[in-house]
Every structure is written in C-alpha cells, then in structure tokens.
Design an enzyme around this catalytic site. Structure first.
Site, PDB file in Angstrom:
ATOM      1  N   GLY A  72       4.921   4.559   6.712  1.00  0.00           N
ATOM      2  CA  GLY A  72       3.600   4.082   6.431  1.00  0.00           C
ATOM      3  C   GLY A  72       3.167   4.252   7.502  1.00  0.00           C
TER       4      GLY A  72
ATOM      5  N   ARG B 243       7.317   8.710   1.304  1.00  0.00           N
ATOM      6  CA  ARG B 243       8.789   8.598   1.744  1.00  0.00           C
ATOM      7  C   ARG B 243       9.514  10.165   1.179  1.00  0.00           C
ATOM      8  NH1 ARG B 243       8.022   4.353   5.903  1.00  0.00           N
ATOM      9  NH2 ARG B 243       7.078   2.557   5.259  1.00  0.00           N
TER      10      ARG B 243
ATOM     11  N   THR C 192       2.458   4.241  13.437  1.00  0.00           N
ATOM     12  CA  THR C 192       2.503   2.600  12.718  1.00  0.00           C
ATOM     13  C   THR C 192       1.941   1.988  13.469  1.00  0.00           C
ATOM     14  OG1 THR C 192       4.950   2.241  13.263  1.00  0.00           O
ATOM     15  CG2 THR C 192       4.749   3.766  14.312  1.00  0.00           C
TER      16      THR C 192
ATOM     17  N   ASP D 230       9.828   7.309  14.050  1.00  0.00           N
ATOM     18  CA  ASP D 230      10.410   8.708  14.224  1.00  0.00           C
ATOM     19  C   ASP D 230      11.398   9.009  13.299  1.00  0.00           C
ATOM     20  OD1 ASP D 230      10.957   7.242  16.585  1.00  0.00           O
ATOM     21  OD2 ASP D 230      12.069   5.509  16.150  1.00  0.00           O
ATOM     22  N   GLY D 231      11.327   8.098  11.547  1.00  0.00           N
ATOM     23  CA  GLY D 231      11.824   9.448  10.169  1.00  0.00           C
ATOM     24  C   GLY D 231      11.367  10.307  10.975  1.00  0.00           C
TER      25      GLY D 231
ATOM     26  N   LYS E   3       1.572 -33.507  20.255  1.00  0.00           N
ATOM     27  CA  LYS E   3       0.866 -31.567  19.620  1.00  0.00           C
ATOM     28  C   LYS E   3       1.020 -31.729  18.496  1.00  0.00           C
ATOM     29  CE  LYS E   3       2.189 -27.519  22.476  1.00  0.00           C
ATOM     30  NZ  LYS E   3       1.891 -26.323  22.292  1.00  0.00           N
TER      31      LYS E   3
ATOM     32  N   MET F 162       5.255  -8.519   9.537  1.00  0.00           N
ATOM     33  CA  MET F 162       5.369  -6.460   9.657  1.00  0.00           C
ATOM     34  C   MET F 162       6.465  -6.450  11.088  1.00  0.00           C
ATOM     35  SD  MET F 162       3.774  -4.402   7.113  1.00  0.00           S
ATOM     36  CE  MET F 162       4.395  -4.489   5.228  1.00  0.00           C
TER      37      MET F 162
ATOM     38  N   ASP G 205       7.588   1.055  17.597  1.00  0.00           N
ATOM     39  CA  ASP G 205       8.887   0.806  17.832  1.00  0.00           C
ATOM     40  C   ASP G 205       8.864   2.364  18.279  1.00  0.00           C
ATOM     41  OD1 ASP G 205       8.068   2.451  15.198  1.00  0.00           O
ATOM     42  OD2 ASP G 205       9.926   1.046  14.370  1.00  0.00           O
TER      43      ASP G 205
ATOM     44  N   ASP H 100       4.338  -0.674  14.213  1.00  0.00           N
ATOM     45  CA  ASP H 100       5.556  -1.184  14.437  1.00  0.00           C
ATOM     46  C   ASP H 100       5.746  -0.985  15.801  1.00  0.00           C
ATOM     47  OD1 ASP H 100       5.928  -1.739  11.946  1.00  0.00           O
ATOM     48  OD2 ASP H 100       7.444  -0.236  11.512  1.00  0.00           O
TER      49      ASP H 100
ATOM     50  N   ARG I   4       9.073  -3.917  11.031  1.00  0.00           N
ATOM     51  CA  ARG I   4      10.542  -3.342  10.459  1.00  0.00           C
ATOM     52  C   ARG I   4      11.540  -3.960  11.268  1.00  0.00           C
ATOM     53  NH1 ARG I   4      11.662   2.624   8.586  1.00  0.00           N
ATOM     54  NH2 ARG I   4       9.106   2.597   9.248  1.00  0.00           N
TER      55      ARG I   4
HETATM   56  P1  ADP Z   1       8.441   7.005   9.594  1.00  0.00           P
HETATM   57  O1  ADP Z   1       8.198   8.143  10.177  1.00  0.00           O
HETATM   58  O2  ADP Z   1       7.199   5.267   9.665  1.00  0.00           O
HETATM   59  O3  ADP Z   1       9.597   6.214  11.325  1.00  0.00           O
HETATM   60  P2  ADP Z   1      10.433   7.155   7.405  1.00  0.00           P
HETATM   61  O4  ADP Z   1      11.825   6.663   8.001  1.00  0.00           O
HETATM   62  O5  ADP Z   1      10.621   6.348   6.262  1.00  0.00           O
HETATM   63  O6  ADP Z   1       9.012   6.412   8.376  1.00  0.00           O
HETATM   64  O7  ADP Z   1      10.317   8.689   7.894  1.00  0.00           O
HETATM   65  C1  ADP Z   1       9.249   9.171   6.267  1.00  0.00           C
HETATM   66  C2  ADP Z   1       9.582  10.541   5.937  1.00  0.00           C
HETATM   67  O8  ADP Z   1      10.466  11.503   7.359  1.00  0.00           O
HETATM   68  C3  ADP Z   1      11.221  10.047   5.165  1.00  0.00           C
HETATM   69  O9  ADP Z   1      10.743   9.636   3.556  1.00  0.00           O
HETATM   70  C4  ADP Z   1      11.564  11.867   5.107  1.00  0.00           C
HETATM   71  O10 ADP Z   1      10.865  12.614   4.596  1.00  0.00           O
HETATM   72  C5  ADP Z   1      11.509  12.351   6.784  1.00  0.00           C
HETATM   73  N1  ADP Z   1      13.065  11.878   7.501  1.00  0.00           N
HETATM   74  C6  ADP Z   1      13.257  10.913   7.787  1.00  0.00           C
HETATM   75  N2  ADP Z   1      14.842  10.689   8.352  1.00  0.00           N
HETATM   76  C7  ADP Z   1      14.498  12.019   8.299  1.00  0.00           C
HETATM   77  C8  ADP Z   1      15.595  13.103   8.724  1.00  0.00           C
HETATM   78  N3  ADP Z   1      16.777  12.351   9.233  1.00  0.00           N
HETATM   79  N4  ADP Z   1      15.352  14.229   8.339  1.00  0.00           N
HETATM   80  C9  ADP Z   1      14.524  15.265   8.456  1.00  0.00           C
HETATM   81  N5  ADP Z   1      13.644  14.126   7.238  1.00  0.00           N
HETATM   82  C10 ADP Z   1      13.921  12.743   7.435  1.00  0.00           C
HETATM   83  O1  F6P Z   2       6.312   1.056   9.376  1.00  0.00           O
HETATM   84  C1  F6P Z   2       5.465   0.787   8.895  1.00  0.00           C
HETATM   85  C2  F6P Z   2       5.941  -0.560   8.360  1.00  0.00           C
HETATM   86  O2  F6P Z   2       4.856  -1.631   7.812  1.00  0.00           O
HETATM   87  C3  F6P Z   2       6.806  -1.844   8.517  1.00  0.00           C
HETATM   88  O3  F6P Z   2       6.640  -2.906   9.519  1.00  0.00           O
HETATM   89  C4  F6P Z   2       7.478  -2.143   6.857  1.00  0.00           C
HETATM   90  O4  F6P Z   2       9.372  -2.701   7.696  1.00  0.00           O
HETATM   91  C5  F6P Z   2       7.226  -1.221   6.711  1.00  0.00           C
HETATM   92  O5  F6P Z   2       6.358  -0.669   6.566  1.00  0.00           O
HETATM   93  C6  F6P Z   2       7.332  -1.475   5.096  1.00  0.00           C
HETATM   94  O6  F6P Z   2       7.500  -0.136   4.489  1.00  0.00           O
HETATM   95  P1  F6P Z   2       7.279  -0.234   3.042  1.00  0.00           P
HETATM   96  O7  F6P Z   2       5.911   0.867   2.680  1.00  0.00           O
HETATM   97  O8  F6P Z   2       7.922   1.545   2.254  1.00  0.00           O
HETATM   98  O9  F6P Z   2       7.927  -1.226   1.968  1.00  0.00           O
END
Ligand code: ADP
Ligand code: F6P
Length: 324
Positions: free
Chosen positions: A15, A76, A129, A107-108, A218, A173, A133, A131, A175
């Site tokens: 995101g 993504r 992000t 994290d992803g 209130k 928001m 998180d 979030d 997540r």
């Molecule tokens: P964020 O980085 O905000 O946590 P996502 O979880 O959607 O967002 O991850 C972003 C992108 O990172 C994914 O679309 C994918 O391309 C890559 N990714 C996520 N998880 C993995 C994984 N386990 N191994 C390799 N690439 C990953």
């Molecule tokens: O990680 C940022 C965020 O806006 C979260 O707060 C929300 O759950 C998610 O992304 C929404 O993702 P998308 O843009 O794929 O709908």
C-alpha cells in the site's frame, strides 16, 4: 570504505503511504552524492520482474517531497511470492546492473527483499505503511499523516454528530493492527475504541455504556472501530435499534492513505532514505532501517520479521480513563 556498490535500485511496494516520495528523493540524492548510479523501478516487484526500470538523477525527484502517493507507483505482485518470480527479479537486477536495492514498503515487501538478498542482491528495507504494524520500528512512514487525516475527518463528523445528538461509529484503516484507531481515538476524545489487539466488548455492554453516558449528560457518543475489528455498519444499526439514539457509521477508507505528508513523515523518510544508502555503501544487505528509542538503527530482515509488536497498554488504559 564501503564495498563497491555501483548501482542502487529503488522501489515502493504494498500500500502507498504519504512520505514514500520523500524517501525516494532521499535515496536518490544520498546515492548520487556518493557517486552511485540510481535506477527507479516502477510498480514494486511487478516492475522489477518486467523490467520497468529507468535511470534517475537528482532532478528526477524534484518537487515531490510534499506529494502524497508514490511517484514510482506501487503494486501487490503475487508472482513475486513464488520462487520463479523471485529468480526473475534477481535476474532483472543483473540485467540492469543493480547491485543494491532499496525496498520501501511493509512486512510483505520485506519478505520479498529477504528472498532477493538470498539470491545475491544487496537489499535494504525502509518501513513505509500507514498501519505502523512493523515490529522492529517505533515509526513507519505515512502513519503520522494518516492519523492526522483521520483526526481531521473525525472532527468534522463530531460537529454534525453533536448537533444532532447522534452516536457516531467511525471505522479507520490499519489492516490487522489498531494503531490508527488508538491514536485517532485518543486525539478525538472517543468514548470507545475497538481494536483487534483487545477483546471486543459485547454489543450489550457497548449499548449499556452509551445509555449510562447519556444519563451523565453526554450529548454524543463517538466509537472508533479499527478495520481489523470491522462490523461498524452492523454495530451502528444495532445501537439505533436498541437505544433509539440515531446512529451513523462512517468508513473513512482510502482518504487516509493520501495527502501531503506531515513534517514528521518527511523527516523520518529523509533520514531513513539516507540511512538505507549508507548501509548499502557499507556493504550491508538483508537489513531493515528502523527508528528505535529516538535513533535510526537497522535490523536483520529475518530477525525483524520474527519480532512481535504489542499495543501500548498505557495508551489504551489512558484512552479509557479520559473517556468518562
Ligand atoms: P506490505 O509490504 O505493505 O506488507 P503486501 O503484504 O501486500 O504489502 O506485500 C507487498 C508485496 O510483497 C506482495 O505483493 C508481494 O509481491 C511481496 N511479498 C509479500 N509476501 C511475500 C513473500 N512471502 N515472499 C516474497 N514476496 C512477498
Ligand atoms: O496497509 C495499508 C492499507 O491501507 C491497510 O490499512 C488496508 O487494510 C490495506 O492497505 C488496503 O489495501 P488495498 O489497497 O489493497 O485495498
């Protein structure tokens, strides 16, 4: 002196978040100031796999520090979760001569960066992000702007809610995390904050509290619901049905992800971007830049991904004390 990093790639993934542009700017300019070439990669890992890559110079990042979103676009990329996609990504780095990569995301995105590091590309993550998180860091780029945006929007809801003596249920928001909810709840003086990290009171308990508050004088009742708890429409309907108090639900949605980044976001983004380049210059790889106890530090990605983050109990208890 550092290892010979000659070309750094930079991408934003997951995101988007306000301040990502400021981080890109910092990476580009810090690298160029060290004589390192910079390649911009569009649409996260998607652009990496498909070679959507272009050379950047110091002017490529002019006039973006104040802009929300990300000039590099984001995506993504499910293809990248598979080994085949990761190998294609590493191959594409070789094709474009990229020997260091900065990944701005959550994290992803860091899991993807870790995979690339294992395939021989020096990678550094920057937490971006709304979030908040990511466990290893006290700050993630975009959080401050998102909370301020939510706070400003909720101020407006409060005006109309008070005028009508209504109950407002506002979903924010985050997540699976409750940070935006907790911060905007405290800063808007919410009566109740529902976050995934805490057990949700029953509808009956919530309704009893609303009625008790009404008796205490209130004139409105504000409930902030984190996205990870959800169900705000259903809750609003139930409150109105049982109490007879007009209740409206508002889901703030994507407006929380946009807008010009706050000073805090610009500052952290600038410092973290410069730090990422320093780490690559020192020959480091597989690290995440973090802000911890007032310092910019870095952690091994695997170690960072295994850390757990807990909600600030003090903040949560203060939110309850102040809502009487
Ligand atoms: P964020 O980085 O905000 O946590 P996502 O979880 O959607 O967002 O991850 C972003 C992108 O990172 C994914 O679309 C994918 O391309 C890559 N990714 C996520 N998880 C993995 C994984 N386990 N191994 C390799 N690439 C990953
Ligand atoms: O990680 C940022 C965020 O806006 C979260 O707060 C929300 O759950 C998610 O992304 C929404 O993702 P998308 O843009 O794929 O709908």
């Amino acid at each position: 002196m550092g290892k010979e990093v000659k070309t750094i790639g930079v991408l934003t993934s997951g995101g988007d978040a306000p301040g990502m542009n400021a981080a890109i700017r910092a990476v580009v300019r810090a690298a160029i100031s060290k004589g390192i070439k910079v390649m911009g990669i569009r649409k996260g890992y998607n652009g990496l796999i498909h070679g959507d890559i272009f050379e950047m110079n110091e002017r490529s990042v002019s006039d973006i520090i104040q802009r929300g979103g990300t000039m590099l676009k984001t995506a993504r990329c499910p293809e990248f979760i598979k080994e085949e996609g990761q190998k294609r990504g590493a191959q594409m780095c070789k094709v474009f001569g990229i020997d260091g990569l900065v990944v701005i995301g959550g994290d992803g995105s860091f899991k993807g960066a870790e995979k690339l590091a294992a395939l021989g590309i020096n990678t550094i993550g920057i937490p971006g992000t709304i979030d908040l998180d990511i466990a290893c860091t006290d700050y993630t780029i975009g959080f401050d702007t998102a909370v301020n945006t939510a706070m400003t929007a909720i101020n407006k809801i409060r005006d109309t809610s008070t005028s009508h003596e209504r109950c407002s249920v506002v979903e924010v928001m985050g997540r699976n995390a409750g940070y935006i909810a907790l911060w905007s709840g405290i800063t808007n003086g919410a009566e109740l904050i529902l976050i995934p990290e805490k057990e949700r009171p029953t509808d009956e308990e919530i309704i009893r509290e609303i009625l008790e508050n009404k008796q205490k004088g209130k004139r409105h009742y504000l409930i902030i619901v984190a996205e990870g708890v959800g169900g705000s429409e259903k809750l609003a309907k139930k409150i109105e049905e049982v109490t007879g108090i007009e209740t409206r639900a508002t889901i703030l949605g994507y407006l929380q992800r946009g807008g010009s980044p706050s000073a805090i976001d610009r500052l952290h983004a600038s410092m973290m971007g410069a730090k990422a380049v320093e780490l690559l210059y020192e020959g480091k790889s597989n690290r995440i830049v973090a802000y911890k106890n007032g310092q910019y530090v870095d952690y091994d990605i695997n170690e960072a991904l295994n850390m757990t983050k807990t909600i600030d109990e003090k903040m949560y208890s203060v939110s309850k004390i102040l809502s009487i």
